[in-house]
Scaffold this motif. Structure first.
Motif, PDB file in Angstrom:
ATOM      1  N   UNK A  92     -40.385 -26.178  42.616  1.00 23.25           N
ATOM      2  CA  UNK A  92     -40.370 -25.790  44.032  1.00 23.25           C
ATOM      3  C   UNK A  92     -40.111 -27.007  44.913  1.00 23.25           C
ATOM      4  N   UNK A  93     -39.148 -26.887  45.791  1.00 26.16           N
ATOM      5  CA  UNK A  93     -38.821 -27.959  46.720  1.00 26.16           C
ATOM      6  C   UNK A  93     -37.919 -29.035  46.161  1.00 26.16           C
ATOM      7  N   UNK A  94     -37.504 -28.892  44.902  1.00 24.57           N
ATOM      8  CA  UNK A  94     -36.636 -29.894  44.285  1.00 24.57           C
ATOM      9  C   UNK A  94     -35.247 -29.314  44.086  1.00 24.57           C
ATOM     10  N   UNK A  95     -34.188 -30.073  44.369  1.00 25.12           N
ATOM     11  CA  UNK A  95     -32.837 -29.563  44.112  1.00 25.12           C
ATOM     12  C   UNK A  95     -32.540 -29.623  42.623  1.00 25.12           C
TER      13      UNK A  95
END
Length: 137
Positions: A92-95
């Motif tokens: 979550x929140x990471x590309x």
């Protein structure tokens, strides 16, 4: 689990998962330096035969890279290819970033492509050492 012995020494093994009338090959390993010719064929044939004797309706020989020698070897058993979809879910929140091991349209990751260009002598010398240290490859 199927274990293949040659001259009283283990030279290969295959792991199959059984679910109802479907058997799935998860892993097949053969120690080439110790195995007789066609050892891998035995590790596919015996489970196929045993499955048929037990009324199994489907035997999956597992994943293989398209166009690989392993895929070609498996096709001789009269089966067919099934394309599988895979999803990658970054934290979550990471590309999402493509792994250097991950294949692409050119066939294989950067390490795979580099390895395939090395002289055979270097591959034969380094391969067993790297394989022991990097068992996940």
């Amino acid at each position: 689990v199927y274990l293949l012995r040659y001259e009283h020494r283990p030279v290969g093994a295959a792991l199959y998962f059984v679910h109802g009338k479907r058997w799935t090959n998860w892993l097949t390993i053969v120690r080439r330096e110790r195995c007789p010719v066609r050892a891998t064929d035995l590790l596919y044939w015996h489970p196929i035969r045993e499955a048929a004797e037990n009324g199994v309706t489907e035997v999956s020989l597992g994943r293989s890279a398209r166009g690989s020698g392993v895929q070609n070897a498996k096709q001789k058993w009269g089966g067919y290819d099934v394309d599988l979809s895979y999803g990658i879910y970054p934290a979550r929140g990471r590309p999402y970033r493509r792994s250097l091991y991950e294949g692409d349209d050119r066939g294989g990751g950067i390490y795979q492509r580099a390895w395939s260009r090395l002289p055979l002598g270097i591959c034969n010398a380094l391969g067993p050492i790297l394989r022991r240290r990097l068992p996940f490859l």
